[in-house]
Design an enzyme around this catalytic site. Structure first.
Site, PDB file in Angstrom:
ATOM      1  N   GLY A  92       0.810  -1.215   0.000  1.00  0.00           N
ATOM      2  CA  GLY A  92       0.000   0.000   0.000  1.00  0.00           C
ATOM      3  C   GLY A  92       0.840   1.259   0.000  1.00  0.00           C
ATOM      4  O   GLY A  92       0.330   2.358  -0.226  1.00  0.00           O
ATOM      5  N   ARG A  93       2.112   1.099   0.324  1.00  0.00           N
ATOM      6  CA  ARG A  93       2.971   2.292   0.376  1.00  0.00           C
ATOM      7  C   ARG A  93       4.429   1.966   0.083  1.00  0.00           C
ATOM      8  O   ARG A  93       5.308   2.772   0.334  1.00  0.00           O
ATOM      9  CB  ARG A  93       2.867   2.933   1.739  1.00  0.00           C
ATOM     10  N   ASP A 252       0.900 -11.448   6.797  1.00  0.00           N
ATOM     11  CA  ASP A 252       1.413 -10.605   5.713  1.00  0.00           C
ATOM     12  C   ASP A 252       2.749  -9.967   6.100  1.00  0.00           C
ATOM     13  O   ASP A 252       3.395  -9.349   5.261  1.00  0.00           O
ATOM     14  CB  ASP A 252       0.394  -9.509   5.344  1.00  0.00           C
ATOM     15  N   ASN A 253       3.135 -10.129   7.359  1.00  0.00           N
ATOM     16  CA  ASN A 253       4.436  -9.595   7.779  1.00  0.00           C
ATOM     17  C   ASN A 253       5.459 -10.703   7.996  1.00  0.00           C
ATOM     18  O   ASN A 253       6.521 -10.460   8.565  1.00  0.00           O
ATOM     19  CB  ASN A 253       4.286  -8.779   9.069  1.00  0.00           C
ATOM     20  N   ASP A 262       9.117  -6.321   8.092  1.00  0.00           N
ATOM     21  CA  ASP A 262       8.016  -5.374   8.285  1.00  0.00           C
ATOM     22  C   ASP A 262       7.900  -4.920   9.734  1.00  0.00           C
ATOM     23  O   ASP A 262       7.078  -5.405  10.500  1.00  0.00           O
ATOM     24  CB  ASP A 262       6.687  -5.985   7.817  1.00  0.00           C
TER      25      ASP A 262
HETATM   26  P1  AMP Z   1       1.594  -2.938   8.108  1.00  0.00           P
HETATM   27  O1  AMP Z   1       0.770  -2.838   9.345  1.00  0.00           O
HETATM   28  O2  AMP Z   1       2.588  -1.803   7.937  1.00  0.00           O
HETATM   29  O3  AMP Z   1       2.229  -4.250   7.933  1.00  0.00           O
HETATM   30  O4  AMP Z   1       0.579  -2.734   6.894  1.00  0.00           O
HETATM   31  C1  AMP Z   1      -0.538  -3.540   6.655  1.00  0.00           C
HETATM   32  C2  AMP Z   1      -1.135  -3.177   5.324  1.00  0.00           C
HETATM   33  O5  AMP Z   1      -1.534  -1.805   5.303  1.00  0.00           O
HETATM   34  C3  AMP Z   1      -0.187  -3.331   4.145  1.00  0.00           C
HETATM   35  O6  AMP Z   1      -0.973  -3.684   3.031  1.00  0.00           O
HETATM   36  C4  AMP Z   1       0.367  -1.938   3.997  1.00  0.00           C
HETATM   37  O7  AMP Z   1       0.867  -1.694   2.707  1.00  0.00           O
HETATM   38  C5  AMP Z   1      -0.845  -1.089   4.298  1.00  0.00           C
HETATM   39  N1  AMP Z   1      -0.484   0.238   4.813  1.00  0.00           N
HETATM   40  C6  AMP Z   1       0.029   0.544   6.022  1.00  0.00           C
HETATM   41  N2  AMP Z   1       0.209   1.878   6.137  1.00  0.00           N
HETATM   42  C7  AMP Z   1      -0.198   2.429   4.981  1.00  0.00           C
HETATM   43  C8  AMP Z   1      -0.292   3.768   4.476  1.00  0.00           C
HETATM   44  N3  AMP Z   1       0.108   4.801   5.205  1.00  0.00           N
HETATM   45  N4  AMP Z   1      -0.758   3.935   3.242  1.00  0.00           N
HETATM   46  C9  AMP Z   1      -1.161   2.905   2.497  1.00  0.00           C
HETATM   47  N5  AMP Z   1      -1.134   1.635   2.900  1.00  0.00           N
HETATM   48  C10 AMP Z   1      -0.649   1.381   4.139  1.00  0.00           C
HETATM   49 MG    MG Z   2       3.147  -5.214   6.612  1.00  0.00          MG
END
Ligand code: AMP
Ligand code: MG
Length: 487
Positions: A92-93, A252-253, A262
């Protein structure tokens, strides 16, 4: 050594095509600037460290420029988050810029985190803030230096781009390296969306590129799963032995390579606390420190489910059964070494458990205890450490057993003992408050602290002159910092 424009790309994941990832260009950060660089990670790309000081470096990793051979892609995956299935996640980023191969013939994914919106951004803004980018950078390089498998980080690029979290912050990017960014969640995505052909392609990709030795086995996919189980057991044993709490062990991590991956609200334990929860949104403590061990198995079962098209359920179950015994063997081996023991006895597990219980009850600093235990002979060390414990009778009883156990282990000089123990017991770890100090300075434009901390943590086992302040228990304000999930 190579210059920045001499990197050689071989974008194997991008070649899998649009069912696996989407072409997306990075969104540039305003006024990108270098915050910190890891020379050791630069070396993995054969890059001359001096390249980091050139303006083009911050432009490349701040999303302004791209190599002609790069193919930036956002990967699609899903995963179990806090036990529930999320059918579509994905980058997502972050963007996979491409795969670079170095002179040693290794491929490294260049992954730029914080690179802007993608089709998988959902409600997010596609950005990462300076605070979380510094934390990821420091943690990945510090874990690696401790000998704990982890993704790596080349640099953090800061900027003037405003990003809203609980308050206004500034956007940043981390350039992350790993041999692959494929997660358990990639397999889950193709399994639950019922795309068997693509799932097969993904499995073949992982097997042939990342587990080629398993292709020689009678059942290559089973051999691969077994290897993944083994690597996870070993990685988590190292987390537990060194007091690392990941914080968001969603599938997913979890990397298909068994590396720490992650980083969110992670923490290293200061005081030993088996029940420690580093993520303040984790109200149930699903990912508490001691739960990491069973959660490792839970995550592997989720992967196993997604591999049922390739491997029989019986074989998967049998292989999953290896996780706990493998974990225990690795953990005990490490803890014996942390105690300065070179031989194995049946009661060693008990000796470790009793010590941890005493530490828990007295709030003893986990890292410094082991470091000091190796400073001198067992008898002198326990006499000095005794003051840290509240239950003195309990500690004395443990110390007597420990001294007897060290005696049975065999003779060694004080110098040998120190050398052996200091080689496995770090003096410096990434304490939350140290990261917090470095972040506060960086947020006001001073990057010297984050650079110094990174330097110190790159040699965690070596005592470094003038760095005493990095080897202390946290001050009161830094003891139980709540780390927000927002990043
Ligand atoms: P995370 O908790 O960082 O492992 O993220 C979980 C999901 O949310 C993944 O698909 C990330 O790419 C997405 N994600 C987390 N933060 C953001 C953000 N600021 N913008 C877009 N997607 C995000
Ligand atoms: Mg992640």
């Amino acid at each position: 050594m190579k210059a920045l424009d001499e990197l050689t790309f071989d974008n194997r994941f991008a070649r899998l095509g649009d069912a696996f990832s989407t072409h997306v260009l990075p969104e540039p950060l305003d006024e990108p600037r270098l915050v910190v660089v890891s020379n050791a990670a630069m070396a993995l790309l054969d890059l001359d460290p001096a390249a980091a000081e050139t303006p083009v470096f911050a432009e490349l990793f701040g999303g302004h420029k791209l190599w002609a051979q790069a193919q930036p892609r956002a990967m699609v995956y899903s995963g179990h988050q806090f036990g529930g299935y999320s059918p579509q996640l994905g980058d997502g980023r972050g963007l996979l810029l491409g795969e670079v191969y170095n002179q040693a013939g290794e491929h490294w994914d260049l992954h730029l985190k914080g690179a802007g919106l993608t089709p998988y951004s959902r409600m997010g803004d596609g950005r990462a803030v300076l605070r979380s980018s510094i934390r990821e950078f420091l943690a990945s390089e510090a874990l690696h230096a401790l000998g704990i498998p982890s993704s790596r980080a080349v640099c953090v690029i800061g900027s003037n781009t405003p990003v809203w979290r609980e308050k206004q912050e500034r956007g940043a990017m981390v350039l992350r390296l790993a041999h692959s960014h494929i997660r358990f969640g990639h397999f889950e995505y193709f399994y639950y969306t019922k795309k068997p052909e693509q799932q097969k392609e993904l499995a073949e990709h992982v097997l042939s590129l990342h587990y080629p030795e398993c292709m020689e086995q009678p059942e290559p996919y089973l051999a691969m799963f077994r290897e993944i189980v083994e690597r996870n057991a070993e990685m988590i044993a190292k987390w537990q032995a060194y007091g690392f709490c990941h914080g968001v062990m969603n599938t997913d991590n979890m990397s298909i390579l068994g590396i720490t991956f992650d980083f969110g609200p992670f923490a290293f334990l200061d005081d030993f606390d088996a029940h420690f929860i580093c993520n303040h949104s984790d109200h149930e403590g699903r990912y508490s420190f001691s739960n990491q061990v069973p959660i490792g198995q839970w995550n592997l079962s989720a992967l196993a489910q997604a591999l049922t098209p390739f491997i029989s359920v019986d074989a998967l179950k049998e292989t999953l059964g290896l996780y706990l015994p493998l974990y225990q063997a690795h953990y005990l081996d490490l803890m014996r070494r942390r105690l300065g023991l070179t031989t194995a006895e049946d009661d060693d597990q008990k000796l470790v458990e009793q010590l941890l219980k005493l530490m828990q009850n007295s709030g003893v600093d986990y890292t410094l205890f082991f470091r000091r235990l190796g400073d001198e002979s067992a008898a002198l060390a326990v006499a000095r450490l005794r003051d840290d414990f509240v239950d003195l009778a309990g500690f004395d009883a443990w110390a007597e057993q420990y001294k007897a156990r060290v005696e049975r282990d065999g003779k060694c000089s004080e110098a040998q003992r120190r050398e052996r123990m200091h080689a496995v017991n770090p003096l410096y770890i990434l304490r939350n408050y140290l990261a917090q100090n470095a972040i506060a300075a960086a947020e006001s434009g001073d990057y010297s602290e984050v650079r110094r901390l990174h330097e110190v943590l790159s040699k965690p086992f070596e005592e470094q002159a003038g760095m005493e302040q990095y080897a202390q228990r946290p001050p009161d304000w830094g003891k139980h910092l709540e780390i927000s999930c927002s990043s």
